[in-house]
Enzyme design. Structure first.
Site, mmCIF file in Angstrom:
data_model
loop_
_atom_site.group_PDB
_atom_site.id
_atom_site.type_symbol
_atom_site.label_atom_id
_atom_site.label_comp_id
_atom_site.label_asym_id
_atom_site.label_seq_id
_atom_site.Cartn_x
_atom_site.Cartn_y
_atom_site.Cartn_z
ATOM 1 N N HIS A 257 0.854 -1.196 0.000
ATOM 2 C CA HIS A 257 0.000 0.000 0.000
ATOM 3 C C HIS A 257 0.881 1.235 0.000
ATOM 4 O O HIS A 257 1.920 1.260 0.661
ATOM 5 C CB HIS A 257 -0.921 0.014 1.226
ATOM 6 N N ASP A 308 -7.885 -5.220 -0.206
ATOM 7 C CA ASP A 308 -8.447 -6.139 -1.204
ATOM 8 C C ASP A 308 -8.174 -7.604 -0.911
ATOM 9 O O ASP A 308 -8.773 -8.473 -1.534
ATOM 10 C CB ASP A 308 -7.882 -5.794 -2.600
HETATM 11 C C1 LIG Z 1 -0.643 -0.918 -4.072
HETATM 12 C C2 LIG Z 1 0.600 -0.701 -4.905
HETATM 13 C C3 LIG Z 1 0.200 -0.295 -6.340
HETATM 14 C C4 LIG Z 1 1.410 0.428 -4.273
HETATM 15 O O1 LIG Z 1 2.461 0.666 -5.131
HETATM 16 P P1 LIG Z 1 3.657 1.619 -4.786
HETATM 17 O O2 LIG Z 1 3.378 2.471 -3.624
HETATM 18 O O3 LIG Z 1 3.995 2.294 -6.059
HETATM 19 O O4 LIG Z 1 4.789 0.594 -4.339
HETATM 20 P P2 LIG Z 1 6.126 0.367 -5.088
HETATM 21 O O5 LIG Z 1 5.863 -0.048 -6.496
HETATM 22 O O6 LIG Z 1 6.986 1.560 -4.857
HETATM 23 O O7 LIG Z 1 6.702 -0.889 -4.310
HETATM 24 C C5 LIG Z 1 7.723 -0.851 -3.312
HETATM 25 C C6 LIG Z 1 8.407 -2.209 -3.291
HETATM 26 O O8 LIG Z 1 7.495 -3.211 -2.907
HETATM 27 C C7 LIG Z 1 7.312 -4.141 -3.967
HETATM 28 N N1 LIG Z 1 5.892 -4.456 -4.024
HETATM 29 C C8 LIG Z 1 4.869 -3.609 -3.774
HETATM 30 N N2 LIG Z 1 3.714 -4.264 -3.863
HETATM 31 C C9 LIG Z 1 4.028 -5.542 -4.193
HETATM 32 C C10 LIG Z 1 3.271 -6.683 -4.420
HETATM 33 N N3 LIG Z 1 1.933 -6.633 -4.326
HETATM 34 N N4 LIG Z 1 3.889 -7.821 -4.713
HETATM 35 C C11 LIG Z 1 5.229 -7.877 -4.791
HETATM 36 N N5 LIG Z 1 6.017 -6.819 -4.584
HETATM 37 C C12 LIG Z 1 5.420 -5.668 -4.299
HETATM 38 C C13 LIG Z 1 7.812 -3.457 -5.223
HETATM 39 O O9 LIG Z 1 8.231 -4.369 -6.185
HETATM 40 C C14 LIG Z 1 8.944 -2.673 -4.647
HETATM 41 O O10 LIG Z 1 10.000 -3.575 -4.353
HETATM 42 P P3 LIG Z 1 11.518 -3.200 -4.577
HETATM 43 O O11 LIG Z 1 11.762 -2.024 -3.680
HETATM 44 O O12 LIG Z 1 12.235 -4.433 -4.190
HETATM 45 O O13 LIG Z 1 11.623 -2.846 -6.029
HETATM 46 C C15 LIG Z 1 1.469 -1.972 -4.954
HETATM 47 O O14 LIG Z 1 1.772 -2.374 -3.634
HETATM 48 C C16 LIG Z 1 0.816 -3.096 -5.736
HETATM 49 O O15 LIG Z 1 0.979 -3.175 -6.946
HETATM 50 N N6 LIG Z 1 0.049 -3.994 -5.045
HETATM 51 C C17 LIG Z 1 -0.665 -5.047 -5.713
HETATM 52 C C18 LIG Z 1 -1.995 -4.549 -6.229
HETATM 53 C C19 LIG Z 1 -2.965 -4.293 -5.126
HETATM 54 O O16 LIG Z 1 -3.150 -5.110 -4.233
HETATM 55 N N7 LIG Z 1 -3.654 -3.148 -5.209
HETATM 56 C C20 LIG Z 1 -4.658 -2.772 -4.248
HETATM 57 C C21 LIG Z 1 -4.195 -1.617 -3.439
HETATM 58 S S1 LIG Z 1 -5.309 -1.243 -2.110
#
Ligand SMILES: CC(C)(COP(=O)(O)OP(=O)(O)OC[C@H]1O[C@@H](n2cnc3c(N)ncnc32)[C@H](O)[C@@H]1OP(=O)(O)O)[C@@H](O)C(=O)NCCC(=O)NCCS
Length: 372
Positions: A257, A308
């Site tokens: 998140h 979710d």
């Molecule tokens: C919610 C979300 C989009 C937030 O994205 P964000 O703030 O941009 O997070 P980042 O992309 O900067 O991720 C930070 C790190 O965590 C990792 N990460 C974040 N969410 C992840 C996930 N669901 N699975 C695996 N790795 C994940 C990224 O790869 C990154 O790792 P690194 O530092 O080794 O490269 C992201 O966590 C995600 O894609 N989650 C899955 C989709 C989801 O459940 N969405 C509902 C949100 S309520």
């Protein structure tokens, strides 16, 4: 700056989310989410979000009555639902129906506080009916018309399944709606506020929000979580599944998140308790697989589940088809979206950020006839 992380884009008095003393905080209009989850109802929360304060007893009764009275859809919308291809994703159906509702509102451009509240109540009331009707139509079943004597959650399950839900089912969905009702400047709410800042009509703002919610990085994640639960199929397979996905650089849906990075999302705490309760009373399978995935993701990546993740096993145990999961999120979130649109209208300045240009500059134009 990437993804506007930590950028404050506006002021709001609707919702506060924060990380304080290693704890995720979520408050609607100053009320803690755990307290609302324990004591409130979706109708009361919707009133709180729209009007800013908890209702008095009489305000609450008339608000509930108005919502119940506005549930039925105009025949033109039912006609639209009948004509859309049955394979259309129900969120695409929802945003199309909202747009159509807008075309039928002679006062579509009116944005006074009273008119905006009126439109909001109508949208909150009609969202469940659109979703339930389309599902009945696409599966060749007769329409179950809304009942005014049932609560918002009860009535939705009644229209979807054709029978009154048990008290546990209705209370569970009511709690789920409360937990999904609002979450500050998430992507769909921001989309609604950007549209509102141009003084676009309420329906246009909600269409923008609905389209944005469907993305798998936002509300679309819950449907993907269910696909994962089905793929894993048994708890002991969770660890190897997660390890393999992470080794391949794939994301695990329902984890991570932007704000609650190192602390548990307070909504997840409530949803996990709810998922366990339903698992004990109904089918424990999806909860058991979810717990095993949660453990594995924490072990290999240190990530926590978001709103979710446990929603998926809750919905599965409420008998909700996988491709309606995002719609359930939308039925809850519509009250938050409307509150934000109204707040934006009432203290508006066009949202128009800048981009840092990184492309080529001052290139010389070569006429087409001189090019190869
Ligand atoms: C919610 C979300 C989009 C937030 O994205 P964000 O703030 O941009 O997070 P980042 O992309 O900067 O991720 C930070 C790190 O965590 C990792 N990460 C974040 N969410 C992840 C996930 N669901 N699975 C695996 N790795 C994940 C990224 O790869 C990154 O790792 P690194 O530092 O080794 O490269 C992201 O966590 C995600 O894609 N989650 C899955 C989709 C989801 O459940 N969405 C509902 C949100 S309520």
């Amino acid at each position: 700056m990437s993804g506007l992380e930590d950028v404050v884009a506006c002021e709001t008095s609707i919702c506060r989310i924060a990380v304080e003393e290693d704890r995720g905080v979520l408050e609607y209009r100053g009320y803690d989410i755990h307290e609302l989850a324990k004591n409130s109802s979706y109708e009361e929360v919707a009133f709180l979000l729209l009007f800013g304060d908890l209702p008095s007893k009489s305000e609450f009764e008339s608000f509930k009555e108005e919502l119940a009275m506005k549930r039925e859809l105009p025949p033109q919308i039912i006609g639209l639902l009948t004509h859309l291809p049955p394979f259309t994703h129900p969120m695409v159906v929802l945003r199309t129906a909202i747009s159509y509702l807008g075309s039928m509102d002679k006062h579509i451009q009116y944005k006074s506080h009273e008119r905006s509240i009126e439109k909001s109540i109508s949208l909150i009331a009609k969202f469940p009916t659109i979703v339930a009707y389309f599902h009945r139509i696409r599966t060749g079943q007769n329409l179950i018309h809304p009942r005014e004597d049932l609560s918002h959650a009860e009535n939705f399950l009644y229209m979807l399944h054709g029978e009154e839900p048990t008290e546990t089912m209705a209370k569970s969905l009511d709690l789920d709606f409360i937990l999904h009702a609002e979450h500050e400047l998430n992507a769909s709410t921001f989309a609604a506020r950007i549209a509102a800042s141009t003084l676009a009509d309420m329906y246009a703002c909600i269409v923008a929000a609905t389209g944005t919610l469907l993305g798998p990085l936002h509300g679309g994640a819950s449907q993907k979580v269910m696909e994962m639960l089905r793929e894993v199929a048994v708890p002991w397979r969770a660890e190897s599944y997660v390890r393999e996905k992470l080794e391949n650089g794939e994301r695990i849906m329902g984890f991570g998140h932007r704000v609650y990075r190192k602390v548990m999302d307070p909504r997840t705490i409530e949803l996990k308790i709810l998922a366990k309760k339903l698992a004990d009373e109904k089918n424990p399978k999806w909860y058991q697989i979810s717990e095993a995935i949660e453990e594995a993701v924490y072990k290999y990546k240190g990530l926590l589940p978001n709103v979710d993740f446990y929603s998926a096993s809750v919905y599965a145990n409420l008998g909700i088809p996988d491709d309606l999961f995002v719609n359930i999120f939308a039925i809850g979130r519509i009250s938050g979206w409307c509150a934000h649109v109204i707040e934006q209208y009432e203290n508006n300045r066009l949202i128009r950020p800048r981009a840092e240009y990184v492309g080529s500059q001052q290139r010389r134009y070569v006429p087409l006839s001189d090019r190869e």
